[in-house]
Design a protein around this motif. Structure first.
Motif, short mmCIF file in Angstrom:
data_model
loop_
_atom_site.label_atom_id
_atom_site.label_comp_id
_atom_site.label_asym_id
_atom_site.label_seq_id
_atom_site.Cartn_x
_atom_site.Cartn_y
_atom_site.Cartn_z
N UNK A 1 2.11 12.27 -0.93
CA UNK A 1 1.66 12.29 0.47
C UNK A 1 0.69 11.14 0.76
N UNK A 2 -0.15 10.78 -0.21
CA UNK A 2 -1.05 9.64 -0.03
C UNK A 2 -0.23 8.34 0.05
N UNK A 3 0.81 8.25 -0.77
CA UNK A 3 1.70 7.08 -0.70
C UNK A 3 2.37 7.03 0.67
N UNK A 4 2.80 8.18 1.18
CA UNK A 4 3.38 8.24 2.52
C UNK A 4 2.38 7.73 3.55
N UNK A 5 1.13 8.16 3.45
CA UNK A 5 0.10 7.71 4.40
C UNK A 5 -0.02 6.19 4.36
N UNK A 6 -0.03 5.63 3.17
CA UNK A 6 -0.15 4.17 3.04
C UNK A 6 1.06 3.45 3.62
N UNK A 7 2.24 3.97 3.36
CA UNK A 7 3.46 3.33 3.88
C UNK A 7 3.60 3.50 5.39
N UNK A 8 3.18 4.64 5.89
CA UNK A 8 3.35 4.94 7.32
C UNK A 8 2.32 4.21 8.19
N UNK A 9 1.09 4.10 7.70
CA UNK A 9 0.02 3.62 8.57
C UNK A 9 -0.52 2.23 8.25
N UNK A 10 -0.47 1.78 7.02
CA UNK A 10 -1.15 0.53 6.67
C UNK A 10 -0.39 -0.77 6.95
N UNK A 11 0.91 -0.84 6.72
CA UNK A 11 1.57 -2.15 6.86
C UNK A 11 1.56 -2.68 8.29
N UNK A 12 1.39 -4.01 8.38
CA UNK A 12 1.53 -4.72 9.65
C UNK A 12 2.48 -5.87 9.39
N UNK A 13 3.60 -5.93 10.06
CA UNK A 13 4.08 -4.95 11.03
C UNK A 13 4.48 -3.65 10.34
N UNK A 14 4.53 -2.59 11.13
CA UNK A 14 4.84 -1.26 10.60
C UNK A 14 6.23 -1.24 9.96
N UNK A 15 6.32 -0.47 8.89
CA UNK A 15 7.62 -0.29 8.24
C UNK A 15 8.45 0.70 9.05
N UNK A 16 9.75 0.47 9.09
CA UNK A 16 10.64 1.43 9.76
C UNK A 16 10.68 2.72 8.95
N UNK A 17 11.04 3.79 9.61
CA UNK A 17 11.15 5.08 8.92
C UNK A 17 12.18 4.99 7.78
N UNK A 18 13.37 4.40 8.00
CA UNK A 18 14.30 4.29 6.87
C UNK A 18 13.72 3.51 5.69
N UNK A 19 12.92 2.47 5.97
CA UNK A 19 12.31 1.71 4.87
C UNK A 19 11.26 2.54 4.15
N UNK A 20 10.46 3.30 4.91
CA UNK A 20 9.49 4.20 4.28
C UNK A 20 10.20 5.21 3.39
#
Length: 137
Positions: free
Chosen positions: A80-99
């Motif tokens: 879940x912490x990895x999910x938080x990092x993938x969902x919120x930190x990248x700029x530009x945001x990662x797409x849901x399929x990429x996450x």
């Protein structure tokens, strides 16, 4: 309430990107006490430095503490912490399929992904409420 947690998570990510979660001169014992035993990694230093803009604000630190406690709850918490990092930190945001791909989920597991996001938000909210209650007591 979950949309508010999403907003707080976005704020945490912005603060983390802007300031990082590092500063200087932190005390391990003070940090351990401040975060009620769930010490996050790479935590910023003294509050005086942060008050002068040298680190993330209080809200971002609270989210970081909640994520640190979640990370210590085993494999599921770490995911879940990895999910938080993938969902919120990248700029530009990662797409849901990429996450989903980076989380090891099949592309057909959209419902599972949404359930994980819900679980992340619920657990962060629960920890924030717990911490607020401890502070009020």
């Amino acid at each position: 309430m979950i949309s508010e947690i999403d907003t707080l998570m976005q704020h945490w990510a912005e603060q983390t990107r802007r300031c990082g979660m590092e500063a200087s001169l932190s005390s391990p014992m003070g940090t351990l006490m401040e975060f009620a035993g769930g010490m996050p990694r790479n935590l910023p230093g003294p509050r005086e430095l942060m008050a002068n803009g040298a680190g993330p604000d209080h809200i971002a630190r609270e989210i970081e503490a909640a994520l640190a406690r979640l990370e210590h709850r085993g494999e599921r918490g770490q995911l879940l912490v990895k999910l938080a990092s993938l969902r919120y930190l990248p700029v530009p945001a990662l797409s849901v399929p990429r996450q989903m791909q980076l989380l090891g989920l099949p592309s057909t597991a959209d419902r599972t992904y949404r359930n994980w996001v819900q679980s992340l938000h619920e657990q962060v909210m629960s920890d924030l409420l717990r911490r607020a209650h401890l502070r009020a007591a």
